[in-house]
Design an enzyme around this catalytic site. Structure first.
Site, PDB file in Angstrom:
ATOM      1  N   CYS A 185     -17.417   2.031   0.374  1.00  0.00           N
ATOM      2  CA  CYS A 185     -16.209   2.687  -0.115  1.00  0.00           C
ATOM      3  C   CYS A 185     -16.289   4.185   0.142  1.00  0.00           C
ATOM      4  O   CYS A 185     -17.336   4.800  -0.064  1.00  0.00           O
ATOM      5  CB  CYS A 185     -16.073   2.420  -1.616  1.00  0.00           C
ATOM      6  SG  CYS A 185     -14.607   3.136  -2.365  1.00  0.00           S
ATOM      7  N   HIS A 192      -9.968  -5.055  -2.090  1.00  0.00           N
ATOM      8  CA  HIS A 192     -10.742  -3.855  -2.436  1.00  0.00           C
ATOM      9  C   HIS A 192      -9.801  -2.690  -2.761  1.00  0.00           C
ATOM     10  O   HIS A 192      -9.967  -2.020  -3.788  1.00  0.00           O
ATOM     11  CB  HIS A 192     -11.657  -3.500  -1.257  1.00  0.00           C
ATOM     12  CG  HIS A 192     -12.441  -2.240  -1.431  1.00  0.00           C
ATOM     13  ND1 HIS A 192     -13.800  -2.247  -1.640  1.00  0.00           N
ATOM     14  CD2 HIS A 192     -12.072  -0.924  -1.409  1.00  0.00           C
ATOM     15  CE1 HIS A 192     -14.225  -0.992  -1.746  1.00  0.00           C
ATOM     16  NE2 HIS A 192     -13.191  -0.176  -1.603  1.00  0.00           N
ATOM     17  N   GLU A 193      -8.821  -2.454  -1.892  1.00  0.00           N
ATOM     18  CA  GLU A 193      -7.897  -1.332  -2.111  1.00  0.00           C
ATOM     19  C   GLU A 193      -7.003  -1.579  -3.322  1.00  0.00           C
ATOM     20  O   GLU A 193      -6.689  -0.642  -4.068  1.00  0.00           O
ATOM     21  CB  GLU A 193      -7.056  -1.056  -0.862  1.00  0.00           C
ATOM     22  CG  GLU A 193      -7.853  -0.679   0.382  1.00  0.00           C
ATOM     23  CD  GLU A 193      -8.852   0.449   0.184  1.00  0.00           C
ATOM     24  OE1 GLU A 193      -8.609   1.351  -0.652  1.00  0.00           O
ATOM     25  OE2 GLU A 193      -9.893   0.432   0.861  1.00  0.00           O
ATOM     26  N   HIS A 239      -8.647  -0.483  -6.443  1.00  0.00           N
ATOM     27  CA  HIS A 239      -8.507   0.961  -6.681  1.00  0.00           C
ATOM     28  C   HIS A 239      -7.219   1.261  -7.442  1.00  0.00           C
ATOM     29  O   HIS A 239      -7.206   2.118  -8.330  1.00  0.00           O
ATOM     30  CB  HIS A 239      -8.476   1.739  -5.358  1.00  0.00           C
ATOM     31  CG  HIS A 239      -9.817   2.015  -4.777  1.00  0.00           C
ATOM     32  ND1 HIS A 239     -10.758   2.803  -5.395  1.00  0.00           N
ATOM     33  CD2 HIS A 239     -10.377   1.610  -3.611  1.00  0.00           C
ATOM     34  CE1 HIS A 239     -11.838   2.878  -4.644  1.00  0.00           C
ATOM     35  NE2 HIS A 239     -11.638   2.159  -3.547  1.00  0.00           N
TER      36      HIS A 239
END
Length: 170
Positions: free
Chosen positions: A94, A136-137, A140
């Site tokens: 990341c 993953h994004e 966030h």
């Protein structure tokens, strides 16, 4: 275009839950410029994905390009995962947790619904690296980092390693 500063763990702003983007804002010139700046920042880092929260913009959008040639830029605004199937373990890194990589289990295949950079509704089936990157994004955007999937002991080791890296850099 401009390079944007990327927040790094343990910055508390990375834990902020992002808010939805209005369609009228999506088509504004300032939002389009921000998308271009995010792509430039992601490519320069270099990375394959960047969520708005990583550049201290707490709105639900992200940019991704998992292509080898870096010529398939994708924008996901207000993304929602509709379905998930299977599991895969992938070693993730990341831009907000530099120098750290860890195995994370994610869905093998997903269907995601989102707005594109023109404000049009889209639906995409993603597998493999693209599916991992989208998940993953999206984490966030919910204030979650890939290291949150690690055991408390491993997370503490990551924190100490990052502190050591920062001391060396200063």
């Amino acid at each position: 275009m401009a390079l944007l500063p990327i927040l790094e763990f343990p910055d508390p702003r990375l834990r902020t839950k992002a808010v939805r983007v209005g369609v009228a804002e999506v088509v504004s010139s300032s939002f389009q410029t921000l998308l271009d700046d995010m792509f430039e920042t992601m490519y320069a880092a270099p990375g394959i994905g960047l969520a708005a929260t990583q550049v201290n913009v707490h709105q639900r959008f992200m940019v991704i390009d998992v292509s080898e040639e870096k010529n398939v830029p994708m924008v996901f605004i207000n993304p929602e995962i509709v379905t998930r199937e299977g599991d895969q373990v992938f070693q993730e890194g990341c831009l907000s947790v530099p120098g750290i990589h860890a195995d994370v289990t994610r869905a093998l295949s997903i269907v995601v619904r989102f707005l594109d950079r023109h404000g049009d509704e889209q639906q995409l089936t993603a597998e493999g690296l693209l599916a991992v990157c989208i998940q993953h994004e999206m984490d966030h955007l919910d204030g979650k980092l890939f290291i949150d999937y690690l055991s408390p002991l491993k997370r503490d080791m990551v924190r100490r390693k990052l502190e050591k890296q920062r001391r060396r850099a200063s």
